[in-house]
Each structure stands twice: as C-alpha cells, then as structure tokens.
Enzyme design. Structure first.
Site, short mmCIF file in Angstrom:
data_model
loop_
_atom_site.label_atom_id
_atom_site.label_comp_id
_atom_site.label_asym_id
_atom_site.label_seq_id
_atom_site.Cartn_x
_atom_site.Cartn_y
_atom_site.Cartn_z
N HIS A 88 -4.10 6.55 2.90
CA HIS A 88 -4.41 5.23 2.34
C HIS A 88 -5.78 4.81 2.85
CE1 HIS A 88 -4.26 1.16 1.17
NE2 HIS A 88 -3.99 0.67 2.35
N CYS A 146 0.82 -1.22 0.00
CA CYS A 146 0.00 0.00 0.00
C CYS A 146 0.85 1.27 0.00
CB CYS A 146 -0.94 -0.01 1.19
SG CYS A 146 -1.86 -1.53 1.32
N ASN A 172 -10.03 -1.11 -0.19
CA ASN A 172 -8.57 -0.96 -0.11
C ASN A 172 -7.97 -1.37 -1.46
OD1 ASN A 172 -5.83 -1.29 0.32
ND2 ASN A 172 -6.06 -2.29 2.31
#
Ligand code: ACO
Length: 309
Positions: free
Chosen positions: A236, A96, A266
């Site tokens: 994020h 990420c 996500n």
C-alpha cells in the site's frame, strides 16, 4: 495536484511533503466522476486483459470507503454501468485494505466452489472526503481505481495464501466522525472538517510498519515460502518511509519493492491494484514469480496476499 498546489492552500512546502511522505503529485477526479465511474473503467481494462466476457463474471467485490451513494452499494452501481448480468455485487468497507480483503474473499469463494470468476476492485474518490484545510492529511490523498479478474486454476499458480486482521479499538486514529448514525448531520451542521478524514499520522505510522511486516510473514509462513523468494512486494502506497521501513524489516532490497507513491499519493483501496497493474504492464512480473501484496488502513485493518503469478 502537485506539491506546489498545496503550498497555496495550506502552510506546507514541497520539501516537507517530499521528505516526509515521498509524494510529489496526486490524481484528482473531476467533480462529476464518481468512485463507481473509475471502477467501471478499471474493470473494463481488467476484463480486456484477462480476455474474459462480462457474462462469465459471477461475483463483483468492490473495496471502497467512498461509494457513490449511502445506499445502494457502489458495487451495484458498477454492476449496472458495466453490465454484469450473471453476477452478485457487494462492497467491502476496509479502507486501504479493501482490495486485499476482496482478494481474500475471492480466493475463499473460488476454493469453496461458490463462484468461478470474480472481479475484485479497489476504487476511491478520496478527494471528496479530504479536508483541504488540514495540512496533516490533505497532502496525502488522491483518487484512483484498480481491478483484477480472479479465477480458479488447477496448477500451482494463483493466490497461495491471504491474511486479514483488524483492531477496532484503534478506530479513533483514523476516521471521518460525522455523517453516519453515531454523529448524523444536523440541519445546522457547519463545515469544520469533522465529516472528512482525520488522522493521527504518527501513531498510525508505527502500527502500519509493525503490522504490515507481520502480515507478510504470516502469508509466507502459510505458503511455506521464504522472504528471499519474493520477486516483488506490492505494498500500500501511504508513505515512502513506511515502505522503506517495511523492506528493512523483511530484509528485502528496495529494488524488489514497487513504488508509485510519488505520482499518485495514497489512494486507499485503489493503491495496491493500481501498483500491481503498473508493475505488471511494465513487465516487472514474470510467470512463476512470487508477488506479495500488503495493505493497512482505517479501522484499523490490515492484511496481505501471496500470489504465484
Ligand atoms: N506540511 C508541513 N508540516 C506538516 C504537514 C505538512 N503537510 N503535516 C504535518 N506537519 C507538521 C505537524 O503539524 C507537526 O508539527 P509540530 O511538530 O509543530 O506539531 C510536524 O509536521 C510533524 O508531524 P508528524 O505527524 O509527527 O509527522 P510525521 O513524520 O509522522 O508524518 C505523516 C506525518 C506523513 C502523516 C505520517 O505520519 C504518515 O504517513 N502516517 C501514516 C499514514 C497511513 O499509513 N495511513 C493509513 C492509510 S490511510 C486510509 O486508510 C485512508
């Protein structure tokens, strides 16, 4: 895929997913579309927005943990499909934190004078690495790509500071164990989820909140900027509760924290550039604004970037 779709796949509910994660929908790429294909489209739109000819790009950095092939890099595939004749292209494997890592690399290369115009992309087809039998993880992930053109500027705008940190001791908290050289596929491999993403969500959650807040403080300190001066935090998008806890720690009102997790889930390395692009195209970022980006993911690895828009 909506939460209702997951109610048919695993023992879960819209109520659990919404309250525990903030996610309502995720985008899933079709079977034929690769991470590279999504990256090409994101790059095309970024180049168009920056009014930058392809010939001027001298470096392409692709953040991804879901490349098209094991060899070569996703970046070389994107270079060929997009047509970047004068660039060198490579991948960054930082889950990420892939886009923030790419930004940090771009910023350093521009400062050193090694490269002048750099395309930084985060792209992930996480659906290919998701175990749709594991309710702990499958409801979380989606597919996406986002890109930015980074170039030097002699004024006081641009990437002011970046910070990256990892702790490999925590890699068993979030990984896909089978398929690499440590645990290669064997001829009798039977699907049990071990080659897909596995995560200890609650442990990752605690580290994420602590380290993302610290990473933002680090880039603020480096640049001599106060949290109260940030116009927009672009975090994020892993979990709405992580984002809320981050805002609380930084004492930044949620109205200054961008969120699109409800629509996308996500999307790993694509998460920050996707959110940044949406915020920008929605007119939420003005010239001179301080924008703080921050990400956290498998490795574990995390980082932040402070930009004066
Ligand atoms: N539906 C219903 N129940 C569920 C589901 C689900 N989809 N998933 C888990 N549960 C259950 C668990 O089995 C557990 O049940 P038990 O108490 O009977 O054992 C219970 O819910 C609570 O589980 P927790 O793991 O404690 O739930 P938590 O509140 O921590 O939420 C979550 C889980 C959403 C995964 C959260 O921990 C999280 O977001 N973690 C961080 C994720 C992250 O930031 N990852 C980094 C980036 S990802 C990357 O790098 C690719």
């Amino acid at each position: 895929m909506t939460n209702a779709d997951f109610e048919k796949l695993v023992d879960t509910s819209d109520e659990w997913i919404t309250t525990r994660t903030g996610i309502k929908e995720r985008r899933i790429a079709d079977d034929k579309m690769t991470s590279g294909d999504m990256a090409v489209e994101a790059c095309r739109r970024a180049l168009e927005m920056a009014n930058c000819p392809r010939e001027e790009i001298d470096l392409l950095v692709v953040g991804t943990v879901t490349p098209d092939y094991r060899l070569p890099s996703c970046a070389c595939v994107v270079q060929e499909k997009l047509g970047l004749p004068n660039a060198v292209a490579f991948d960054v494997v930082a889950a990420c934190a892939g886009f923030i890592s790419g930004l940090s690399i771009a910023s350093s290369f521009i400062e050193s004078g090694a490269y002048k115009k750099i395309l930084v992309v985060g792209t992930e087809k996480l659906s290919a690495f998701t175990n749709y039998k594991d309710r702990n993880t499958c409801v979380l992930f989606g597919d996406a790509a986002g890109a930015a053109v980074v170039a030097g500027d002699n004024g006081d705008r641009g990437i002011l500071s970046t910070y990256l940190k990892s702790d490999g001791r925590m890699r068993p908290l979030l990984w896909a164990q089978v398929g690499g050289t440590a645990n290669p596929y064997t001829p009798d491999f039977q699907f049990n989820g071990s080659d897909k993403i596995w995560m200890n969500g609650s442990d990752v959650f605690k580290v994420a909140v602590r380290e993302m807040a610290d990473a933002i403080r680090k880039v603020l300190d480096k640049a001599g900027v106060k949290a109260s001066q940030i116009s927009l935090v672009v975090p994020h998008q892993a979990n709405i509760r992580i984002i809320e806890a981050l805002a609380k720690r930084l004492k930044v009102d949620m109205s200054r924290v961008y969120r699109n997790i409800e629509m996308f889930g996500n999307t790993s390395a694509a998460s920050v550039p996707l959110a940044l692009d949406q915020a920008n195209r929605a007119g939420m970022i003005k010239e001179g604004d301080y924008v703080a980006m921050v990400a956290f993911g498998g490795g574990l690895i995390w980082g932040a970037a402070l930009v004066r828009w």
